[in-house]
Write a protein that holds these residues in place. Structure first.
Motif, PDB file in Angstrom:
ATOM      1  N   PRO A 349       0.820  -1.218   0.000  1.00 24.97           N
ATOM      2  CA  PRO A 349       0.000   0.000   0.000  1.00 24.97           C
ATOM      3  C   PRO A 349       0.853   1.267   0.000  1.00 24.97           C
ATOM      4  O   PRO A 349       0.433   2.309  -0.522  1.00 24.97           O
ATOM      5  N   LEU A 350       2.080   1.158   0.570  1.00 28.39           N
ATOM      6  CA  LEU A 350       2.941   2.337   0.611  1.00 28.39           C
ATOM      7  C   LEU A 350       3.357   2.743  -0.799  1.00 28.39           C
ATOM      8  O   LEU A 350       3.451   3.936  -1.122  1.00 28.39           O
ATOM      9  N   ALA A 351       3.586   1.757  -1.654  1.00 26.83           N
ATOM     10  CA  ALA A 351       3.961   2.064  -3.044  1.00 26.83           C
ATOM     11  C   ALA A 351       2.804   2.771  -3.754  1.00 26.83           C
ATOM     12  O   ALA A 351       3.018   3.736  -4.522  1.00 26.83           O
ATOM     13  N   SER A 352       1.567   2.306  -3.484  1.00 22.56           N
ATOM     14  CA  SER A 352       0.398   2.949  -4.099  1.00 22.56           C
ATOM     15  C   SER A 352       0.254   4.383  -3.608  1.00 22.56           C
ATOM     16  O   SER A 352       0.000   5.308  -4.402  1.00 22.56           O
ATOM     17  N   ILE A 353       0.410   4.572  -2.269  1.00 23.99           N
ATOM     18  CA  ILE A 353       0.283   5.919  -1.699  1.00 23.99           C
ATOM     19  C   ILE A 353       1.350   6.833  -2.281  1.00 23.99           C
ATOM     20  O   ILE A 353       1.089   7.996  -2.634  1.00 23.99           O
ATOM     21  N   ASN A 354       2.568   6.312  -2.424  1.00 20.16           N
ATOM     22  CA  ASN A 354       3.678   7.118  -2.954  1.00 20.16           C
ATOM     23  C   ASN A 354       3.411   7.499  -4.403  1.00 20.16           C
ATOM     24  O   ASN A 354       3.640   8.638  -4.828  1.00 20.16           O
ATOM     25  N   SER A 355       2.892   6.515  -5.177  1.00 23.38           N
ATOM     26  CA  SER A 355       2.579   6.791  -6.600  1.00 23.38           C
ATOM     27  C   SER A 355       1.459   7.826  -6.713  1.00 23.38           C
ATOM     28  O   SER A 355       1.558   8.782  -7.498  1.00 23.38           O
ATOM     29  N   LYS A 361       0.921  15.544  -6.965  1.00 27.44           N
ATOM     30  CA  LYS A 361       1.844  16.693  -7.073  1.00 27.44           C
ATOM     31  C   LYS A 361       1.831  17.247  -8.507  1.00 27.44           C
ATOM     32  O   LYS A 361       1.839  18.473  -8.717  1.00 27.44           O
ATOM     33  N   THR A 362       1.788  16.319  -9.490  1.00 30.57           N
ATOM     34  CA  THR A 362       1.752  16.750 -10.904  1.00 30.57           C
ATOM     35  C   THR A 362       0.443  17.482 -11.210  1.00 30.57           C
ATOM     36  O   THR A 362       0.426  18.528 -11.888  1.00 30.57           O
ATOM     37  N   ILE A 381       0.367  20.002   2.165  1.00 27.99           N
ATOM     38  CA  ILE A 381      -0.132  18.668   2.525  1.00 27.99           C
ATOM     39  C   ILE A 381       0.578  17.600   1.716  1.00 27.99           C
ATOM     40  O   ILE A 381       0.984  16.546   2.250  1.00 27.99           O
ATOM     41  N   ASN A 382       0.750  17.887   0.427  1.00 29.85           N
ATOM     42  CA  ASN A 382       1.435  16.935  -0.444  1.00 29.85           C
ATOM     43  C   ASN A 382       2.890  16.718   0.007  1.00 29.85           C
ATOM     44  O   ASN A 382       3.385  15.587   0.020  1.00 29.85           O
ATOM     45  N   SER A 383       3.541  17.780   0.407  1.00 28.20           N
ATOM     46  CA  SER A 383       4.936  17.692   0.868  1.00 28.20           C
ATOM     47  C   SER A 383       5.042  16.906   2.184  1.00 28.20           C
ATOM     48  O   SER A 383       5.946  16.082   2.362  1.00 28.20           O
ATOM     49  N   ILE A 384       4.083  17.168   3.118  1.00 24.20           N
ATOM     50  CA  ILE A 384       4.065  16.437   4.400  1.00 24.20           C
ATOM     51  C   ILE A 384       3.850  14.951   4.160  1.00 24.20           C
ATOM     52  O   ILE A 384       4.506  14.097   4.785  1.00 24.20           O
ATOM     53  N   ASP A 385       2.912  14.629   3.255  1.00 21.62           N
ATOM     54  CA  ASP A 385       2.665  13.219   2.934  1.00 21.62           C
ATOM     55  C   ASP A 385       3.917  12.564   2.352  1.00 21.62           C
ATOM     56  O   ASP A 385       4.215  11.400   2.640  1.00 21.62           O
ATOM     57  N   LYS A 386       4.647  13.329   1.549  1.00 20.91           N
ATOM     58  CA  LYS A 386       5.872  12.812   0.940  1.00 20.91           C
ATOM     59  C   LYS A 386       6.892  12.438   2.020  1.00 20.91           C
ATOM     60  O   LYS A 386       7.515  11.365   1.982  1.00 20.91           O
ATOM     61  N   GLU A 387       7.051  13.326   3.028  1.00 21.16           N
ATOM     62  CA  GLU A 387       7.988  13.065   4.132  1.00 21.16           C
ATOM     63  C   GLU A 387       7.519  11.885   4.982  1.00 21.16           C
ATOM     64  O   GLU A 387       8.334  11.083   5.455  1.00 21.16           O
ATOM     65  N   ALA A 388       6.211  11.765   5.191  1.00 22.61           N
ATOM     66  CA  ALA A 388       5.677  10.650   5.978  1.00 22.61           C
ATOM     67  C   ALA A 388       5.946   9.331   5.283  1.00 22.61           C
ATOM     68  O   ALA A 388       6.321   8.331   5.925  1.00 22.61           O
ATOM     69  N   ILE A 389       5.743   9.331   3.959  1.00 23.48           N
ATOM     70  CA  ILE A 389       6.021   8.109   3.185  1.00 23.48           C
ATOM     71  C   ILE A 389       7.501   7.740   3.287  1.00 23.48           C
ATOM     72  O   ILE A 389       7.870   6.571   3.455  1.00 23.48           O
TER      73      ILE A 389
END
Length: 554
Positions: A349-355, A361-362, A381-389
């Motif tokens: 699921p982490l790969a899906s969330i990251n994708s 972001k695009t 929010i997108n940046s925070i999610d990126k760091e969490a991932i």
């Protein structure tokens, strides 16, 4: 002072005058000097006891000369002992009489007289005894000398017997026996030779200056061997110790051989060499031989038991170590399987969330959003999610590195990085309340079992975190000197209780209500597997420090 009483000051004896109410009305100077300036006769009377006195009293058990005088209406005389201190006794002749309404007590010190009579009587008794001894001395001289010699021999035998009974050290038993036999016969040397494989071998000698001959095989003469196996004690003059001995004595010496048997089992012989005119003391030598044989058998059995106990202790120790290793291996295998499963479940699921996050972001960059504030919020929010991932990916990676199921062999590792890896996994314990201070030295790569050392670091660091109740610090110091790696982990926690310090590395010892007590026991075994050692010091005020030392070549 009443002039009627002043005449008593001329008396050498102590005088005490009482009125009809038994109150003291006068004490002369001799009385005060002897007994002190007493106020009443009650306590004073307790220091006196009857010595020689015929009494007719209904309360004889509680009576003493003074109380009896106070209670009596008649004149009397009594001999009394006076004890005011533990070490000093005095004797007094007490005379009591009445004059007018007064009672007068006179204390005549007869101590010296009594002592003189005692000494005189003792002296007369001694004179009679001395005369009797002088009369008997001539006839008893020979008997006394014989008795004295026998007493000396018996004392020697008893000393041998005591050593034999009290000791379980075979060498000590035999050497003590040889020494006492040497004293008994005034021997120049005494041997014990064991009988093994049909050979006599010298095992013990007294004095020790002849020890260079030990472990030598000797060959007694045929006649001597015949006596030995007949259980007979033999005495004979000789110029050589044995037939196979090259050296000869300058003058003939007496050789005594005592067989040592336990029931029908022949153990060896005691050999005594003396220049004196010796006689065989059969009863003494037989007793010593019997007791020595018993002790040799018992000591041999005890040594065998000790050997078996030692083997059992070693087996038990190995079993415990194996048990700990199995527990640790099972624990790590279970942890590895769990981590592998969790990592797989998280990564999908982490790969899906990251994708999706990358797609989002695009899309954000292409959206035509007039409200700049909304656009900025979405980008944040997108940046925070990126760091969490990224953080989740790091934790999963750290867990997989920590267990290292595929790295069970020795390999090179950077210990500083391994400690950082462990710190990453326990960040939830240290976050916001515990400061980590790192004093890392420049370390070379060390050949070790990294996954095992990580377990040690994890156990110590978790314990350190739990010992710090509120805020505190953990200081980690590494060093490498003369092919030796040292890791120190010091906390500012509550310290370790005194009652468990001695058994801290023993399996089952824990300070936690839900702890298994295996963490530090396993840690110690891991460090020992690396040929190192782990020590600690702890104080309730300053906290605890664990020091790990491992010999490690680059």
């Amino acid at each position: 002072m009443d002039n009627n009483f002043s005449i008593y000051n001329n008396f050498d004896s102590a005088v005490l005058v009482l009125d009809s109410l038994k109150r003291i009305v006068y004490k002369n100077l001799s009385f005060i000097k002897t007994f002190g300036n007493i106020k009443t006769p009650d306590k004073f009377s307790n220091y006196f006891n009857f010595d020689i006195c015929m009494l007719d009293s209904e309360n004889i058990l509680n009576a003493n000369p003074i109380s009896f005088a106070l209670a009596s209406k008649d004149n009397f005389t009594a001999h009394s002992t006076y004890q005011k201190t533990k070490e000093k006794f005095l004797y007094f002749k007490i005379s009591s009489f009445f004059k007018d309404d007064l009672q007068i007590l006179i204390f005549e010190d007869i101590t010296m007289s009594m002592l003189y009579k005692t000494l005189e009587k003792n002296y007369e008794d001694l004179k009679i005894k001395c005369k009797a001894l002088e009369d008997e001395n001539e006839d008893a001289a020979v008997s006394q000398q014989k008795a004295q010699n026998q007493a000396i021999k018996m004392a020697l035998m008893h000393r041998v017997s005591n050593v034999i009974r009290e000791s379980i050290d075979l060498t000590k038993i035999i050497n003590s026996t040889l020494k006492e036999l040497s004293n008994l016969y005034g021997a120049t040397k005494v041997y014990y030779a064991s009988f093994e494989d049909n050979n006599f071998t010298l095992k013990n000698v007294y004095p020790a200056k002849y020890k260079d001959i030990l472990n030598t095989q000797i060959k007694p003469e045929q006649e001597t061997i015949k006596n030995i196996f007949s259980k007979n004690i033999s005495l004979m003059p000789c110029l050589k110790e044995f037939s196979n001995c090259e050296k000869t004595f300058s003058t003939p010496v007496t050789r005594i051989i005592v067989p040592v048997y336990r029931l029908n089992k022949f153990l060896g012989i005691l050999i005594i060499y003396t220049n004196k005119n010796a006689q065989i003391q059969n009863d003494i030598l037989q007793s010593i031989s019997t007791q020595l044989a018993t002790s040799i058998v018992q000591a041999s059995l005890f040594q065998e038991i000790n050997k078996k106990n030692s083997e059992l202790q070693n087996a038990l120790s190995e079993l415990k170590e194996t048990q700990l290793q199995l527990i640790n291996s099972e624990k790590m295998a279970s942890l590895g399987q769990l981590v592998a499963g969790v990592a797989h479940e998280i990564n999908t699921p982490l790969a899906s969330i990251n994708s999706n996050n990358d797609i989002l972001k695009t899309l954000i960059s292409r959206l035509d959003i007039n409200d700049e504030k909304i656009k900025t919020t979405i980008e944040n929010i997108n940046s925070i999610d990126k760091e969490a991932i990224k953080r989740i990916s790091q934790i999963v990676s750290s867990l997989k590195k920590f267990v290292r199921l595929d790295e069970s062999e020795l390999q090179e590792a950077d210990i500083n990085k391994e400690i950082d890896l462990t710190l990453e996994l326990i960040k939830h314990e240290t976050k916001k309340r515990i400061q980590i201070i790192k004093n890392y030295a420049q370390l070379p790569l060390i050949r070790c079992y990294p996954n095992m050392l990580n377990q040690v670091f994890m156990n110590i660091l978790i314990n350190a975190c739990h010992s710090i109740k509120n805020n505190g610090t953990i200081t980690i110091t590494t060093a490498y000197c003369e092919n030796n790696l040292t890791v120190s982990i010091k906390d500012t926690g509550e310290g370790i209780n005194e009652e468990i310090k001695d058994k801290l590395f023993t399996a089952g010892t824990t300070t936690k209500k839900t702890g298994t007590g295996l963490g530090l026991a396993i840690s110690k075994k891991i460090i020992e597997k690396h040929n190192g050692q782990i020590t600690f010091s702890s104080d309730k005020k300053t906290g605890t420090e664990f020091v790990i030392s491992i010999p490690a070549k680059k």
